[in-house]
Motif scaffolding. Sequence first.
Motif, PDB file in Angstrom:
ATOM      1  N   THR A  20       0.826  -1.214   0.000  1.00  0.00           N
ATOM      2  CA  THR A  20       0.000   0.000   0.000  1.00  0.00           C
ATOM      3  C   THR A  20       0.860   1.264   0.000  1.00  0.00           C
ATOM      4  O   THR A  20       0.379   2.338  -0.360  1.00  0.00           O
ATOM      5  CB  THR A  20      -0.924   0.037   1.225  1.00  0.00           C
ATOM      6  N   ARG A  21       2.139   1.147   0.353  1.00  0.00           N
ATOM      7  CA  ARG A  21       3.053   2.299   0.355  1.00  0.00           C
ATOM      8  C   ARG A  21       3.723   2.506  -1.004  1.00  0.00           C
ATOM      9  O   ARG A  21       4.450   3.473  -1.195  1.00  0.00           O
ATOM     10  CB  ARG A  21       4.137   2.104   1.422  1.00  0.00           C
ATOM     11  N   TYR A  22       3.474   1.564  -1.932  1.00  0.00           N
ATOM     12  CA  TYR A  22       4.089   1.661  -3.253  1.00  0.00           C
ATOM     13  C   TYR A  22       3.369   2.730  -4.086  1.00  0.00           C
ATOM     14  O   TYR A  22       2.137   2.827  -4.041  1.00  0.00           O
ATOM     15  CB  TYR A  22       4.011   0.304  -3.958  1.00  0.00           C
ATOM     16  N   PRO A  23       4.066   3.557  -4.878  1.00  0.00           N
ATOM     17  CA  PRO A  23       5.527   3.564  -5.056  1.00  0.00           C
ATOM     18  C   PRO A  23       6.243   4.697  -4.308  1.00  0.00           C
ATOM     19  O   PRO A  23       7.450   4.690  -4.200  1.00  0.00           O
ATOM     20  CB  PRO A  23       5.646   3.779  -6.571  1.00  0.00           C
ATOM     21  N   LYS A  24       5.478   5.660  -3.803  1.00  0.00           N
ATOM     22  CA  LYS A  24       6.114   6.888  -3.312  1.00  0.00           C
ATOM     23  C   LYS A  24       6.449   6.896  -1.826  1.00  0.00           C
ATOM     24  O   LYS A  24       7.243   7.723  -1.373  1.00  0.00           O
ATOM     25  CB  LYS A  24       5.229   8.098  -3.629  1.00  0.00           C
ATOM     26  N   ASN A  25       5.868   6.004  -1.056  1.00  0.00           N
ATOM     27  CA  ASN A  25       6.060   6.045   0.398  1.00  0.00           C
ATOM     28  C   ASN A  25       6.615   4.745   0.974  1.00  0.00           C
ATOM     29  O   ASN A  25       6.290   4.364   2.101  1.00  0.00           O
ATOM     30  CB  ASN A  25       4.729   6.383   1.089  1.00  0.00           C
ATOM     31  N   LEU A  26       7.459   4.051   0.198  1.00  0.00           N
ATOM     32  CA  LEU A  26       8.001   2.774   0.653  1.00  0.00           C
ATOM     33  C   LEU A  26       8.831   2.903   1.915  1.00  0.00           C
ATOM     34  O   LEU A  26       8.910   1.966   2.719  1.00  0.00           O
ATOM     35  CB  LEU A  26       8.844   2.142  -0.459  1.00  0.00           C
ATOM     36  N   SER A  27       9.429   4.054   2.132  1.00  0.00           N
ATOM     37  CA  SER A  27      10.235   4.266   3.343  1.00  0.00           C
ATOM     38  C   SER A  27       9.369   4.248   4.596  1.00  0.00           C
ATOM     39  O   SER A  27       9.875   4.060   5.706  1.00  0.00           O
ATOM     40  CB  SER A  27      10.989   5.590   3.257  1.00  0.00           C
ATOM     41  N   LYS A  28       8.066   4.416   4.431  1.00  0.00           N
ATOM     42  CA  LYS A  28       7.150   4.427   5.572  1.00  0.00           C
ATOM     43  C   LYS A  28       6.547   3.044   5.848  1.00  0.00           C
ATOM     44  O   LYS A  28       5.743   2.888   6.768  1.00  0.00           O
ATOM     45  CB  LYS A  28       6.027   5.441   5.323  1.00  0.00           C
ATOM     46  N   CYS A  29       6.917   2.059   5.044  1.00  0.00           N
ATOM     47  CA  CYS A  29       6.402   0.698   5.285  1.00  0.00           C
ATOM     48  C   CYS A  29       7.029   0.148   6.557  1.00  0.00           C
ATOM     49  O   CYS A  29       8.260   0.101   6.693  1.00  0.00           O
ATOM     50  CB  CYS A  29       6.724  -0.210   4.098  1.00  0.00           C
ATOM     51  N   ALA A  65       4.677  -6.592  -2.539  1.00  0.00           N
ATOM     52  CA  ALA A  65       5.785  -6.202  -3.411  1.00  0.00           C
ATOM     53  C   ALA A  65       6.127  -4.718  -3.273  1.00  0.00           C
ATOM     54  O   ALA A  65       5.240  -3.870  -3.254  1.00  0.00           O
ATOM     55  CB  ALA A  65       5.439  -6.521  -4.857  1.00  0.00           C
ATOM     56  N   HIS A  66       7.427  -4.435  -3.177  1.00  0.00           N
ATOM     57  CA  HIS A  66       7.913  -3.060  -3.121  1.00  0.00           C
ATOM     58  C   HIS A  66       8.442  -2.602  -4.472  1.00  0.00           C
ATOM     59  O   HIS A  66       8.893  -1.468  -4.616  1.00  0.00           O
ATOM     60  CB  HIS A  66       9.002  -2.919  -2.052  1.00  0.00           C
ATOM     61  N   SER A  67       8.418  -3.497  -5.458  1.00  0.00           N
ATOM     62  CA  SER A  67       8.877  -3.158  -6.805  1.00  0.00           C
ATOM     63  C   SER A  67       8.212  -4.102  -7.800  1.00  0.00           C
ATOM     64  O   SER A  67       7.696  -5.164  -7.426  1.00  0.00           O
ATOM     65  CB  SER A  67      10.401  -3.282  -6.919  1.00  0.00           C
ATOM     66  N   THR A  68       8.236  -3.735  -9.065  1.00  0.00           N
ATOM     67  CA  THR A  68       7.674  -4.591 -10.110  1.00  0.00           C
ATOM     68  C   THR A  68       8.464  -5.885 -10.230  1.00  0.00           C
ATOM     69  O   THR A  68       7.913  -6.945 -10.532  1.00  0.00           O
ATOM     70  CB  THR A  68       7.675  -3.846 -11.457  1.00  0.00           C
ATOM     71  N   LYS A  69       9.751  -5.832  -9.951  1.00  0.00           N
ATOM     72  CA  LYS A  69      10.584  -7.034 -10.006  1.00  0.00           C
ATOM     73  C   LYS A  69      10.150  -8.044  -8.955  1.00  0.00           C
ATOM     74  O   LYS A  69      10.160  -9.255  -9.196  1.00  0.00           O
ATOM     75  CB  LYS A  69      12.061  -6.657  -9.800  1.00  0.00           C
ATOM     76  N   GLU A  70       9.774  -7.573  -7.774  1.00  0.00           N
ATOM     77  CA  GLU A  70       9.314  -8.463  -6.701  1.00  0.00           C
ATOM     78  C   GLU A  70       7.921  -9.037  -6.993  1.00  0.00           C
ATOM     79  O   GLU A  70       7.587 -10.127  -6.538  1.00  0.00           O
ATOM     80  CB  GLU A  70       9.250  -7.714  -5.370  1.00  0.00           C
ATOM     81  N   LEU A  71       7.110  -8.279  -7.706  1.00  0.00           N
ATOM     82  CA  LEU A  71       5.712  -8.648  -7.939  1.00  0.00           C
ATOM     83  C   LEU A  71       5.603  -9.953  -8.721  1.00  0.00           C
ATOM     84  O   LEU A  71       6.231 -10.112  -9.768  1.00  0.00           O
ATOM     85  CB  LEU A  71       5.005  -7.526  -8.702  1.00  0.00           C
ATOM     86  N   LYS A  72       4.780 -10.896  -8.213  1.00  0.00           N
ATOM     87  CA  LYS A  72       4.631 -12.186  -8.887  1.00  0.00           C
ATOM     88  C   LYS A  72       3.511 -12.183  -9.917  1.00  0.00           C
ATOM     89  O   LYS A  72       3.401 -13.116 -10.705  1.00  0.00           O
ATOM     90  CB  LYS A  72       4.414 -13.299  -7.859  1.00  0.00           C
ATOM     91  N   SER A  73       2.696 -11.156  -9.916  1.00  0.00           N
ATOM     92  CA  SER A  73       1.665 -11.029 -10.942  1.00  0.00           C
ATOM     93  C   SER A  73       2.261 -10.360 -12.173  1.00  0.00           C
ATOM     94  O   SER A  73       3.239  -9.623 -12.074  1.00  0.00           O
ATOM     95  CB  SER A  73       0.489 -10.185 -10.413  1.00  0.00           C
ATOM     96  N   ARG A  74       1.674 -10.623 -13.338  1.00  0.00           N
ATOM     97  CA  ARG A  74       2.158 -10.003 -14.571  1.00  0.00           C
ATOM     98  C   ARG A  74       1.349  -8.741 -14.844  1.00  0.00           C
ATOM     99  O   ARG A  74       0.123  -8.740 -14.716  1.00  0.00           O
ATOM    100  CB  ARG A  74       2.028 -10.982 -15.742  1.00  0.00           C
ATOM    101  N   LEU A  75       2.026  -7.688 -15.230  1.00  0.00           N
ATOM    102  CA  LEU A  75       1.363  -6.408 -15.485  1.00  0.00           C
ATOM    103  C   LEU A  75       0.880  -6.356 -16.927  1.00  0.00           C
ATOM    104  O   LEU A  75       1.635  -6.606 -17.860  1.00  0.00           O
ATOM    105  CB  LEU A  75       2.325  -5.258 -15.212  1.00  0.00           C
ATOM    106  N   ILE A  76      -0.397  -6.020 -17.094  1.00  0.00           N
ATOM    107  CA  ILE A  76      -0.961  -5.948 -18.442  1.00  0.00           C
ATOM    108  C   ILE A  76      -1.651  -4.613 -18.725  1.00  0.00           C
ATOM    109  O   ILE A  76      -2.064  -4.369 -19.863  1.00  0.00           O
ATOM    110  CB  ILE A  76      -1.973  -7.095 -18.690  1.00  0.00           C
ATOM    111  N   HIS A  77      -1.750  -3.734 -17.714  1.00  0.00           N
ATOM    112  CA  HIS A  77      -2.536  -2.503 -17.915  1.00  0.00           C
ATOM    113  C   HIS A  77      -1.888  -1.513 -18.879  1.00  0.00           C
ATOM    114  O   HIS A  77      -2.570  -0.627 -19.407  1.00  0.00           O
ATOM    115  CB  HIS A  77      -2.834  -1.824 -16.571  1.00  0.00           C
TER     116      HIS A  77
END
Length: 335
Positions: free
Chosen positions: A62-71, A80-92
């Motif tokens: 929920t802190r992605y992408p601008k407030n990750l330091s507050k997680c 996931a804190h990044s698209t690389k970590e995300l296990k879902s595939r992005l299609i939007h």
Amino acid sequence: MEFKLQGGEPQKFYELLNDGQYQPDICSNHERPEKCNEGCLLSHNRVESVYHPEKYKSKYCTRYPKNLSKCDYGDYCSFAHSTKELKSRLIHNMKKDRDFYLFFFKTEWCPFNKDHNHNRAQCVYAHNWQDFRRKPNIFHYSSDTQCSNWKSGTFISKYSEGCHKMASCPHWHGWKEQEYHPLFYKTKPCEDESFTGSSKAKCSRGIECPYYHDPKEKRVPQIVCQQQDRPDFQYDKILEASMNLSNINQLQELILIKFTEMTKPDSNSNLYLETKVTEEDKMTLIKAGAFKSITLHFMLTKRVLLVDHFSYLDSKVKEVKSKPQTPVQKLTPVQ
């Protein structure tokens, strides 16, 4: 060990597949453990739920992408804190062409949390099983006949509640599986459009509409192939280490990829999209130890694979059980 499949069919679910057998859904008695049945296969706290393989890193924090330091959880966060970590595939961000609506639209689980000011009505991702589509090029189901068990207009929290055959069902589940099927998509006129006269009612769904708005858009019902090399698609996500195990499309694609690698090792990496796999081929892959235990678990519980595909293990299981001194957890597929 006796294990009951989600569809209610009792079957020995071999110790080979022990990993991750409990479900991410939280038990209704999680605050009253004394009332919970022994052997309960549900999560008993939020930690068990969000770190379950079916949910872990499947959505953005929920802190992605601008407030990750507050997680508060940092590197230990289950989201996931990044698209690389995300296990879902992005299609939007993919190009919204015919290929997209036939083979990608509503085939991935939504990676966004409620806190992302997310508009579900305009989202290309699936949010529940009524919304989800099996890819029609890798799951062969009819666009003519709806599954008699599937209840349209009702909320289905578990796939098995909609249809006990789940991924193996030969009929369409939910109207999106029918209307975006290659044998149906853009073959009928939109009822919100008038093709005669000067006044023309506009369809509110626009480009997303599965019906044609102009005779030039009309398609002849036919099975077409998915585009093999889309630069805007994450082919690298179809790997056991990075895939979303709760997505039956990714599980089925993995089967096709493994079989293609086994039979055509020097072929184009995306040739799997045109590969046909028989039931015997699936048994060959299992026997060869092509999948991790946890992946087999998800394939079986979603019926991407069926119990019959594991029948070759019967003799091996009996052999192990006849030798109590042999640790069952070390059982491995026959090579």
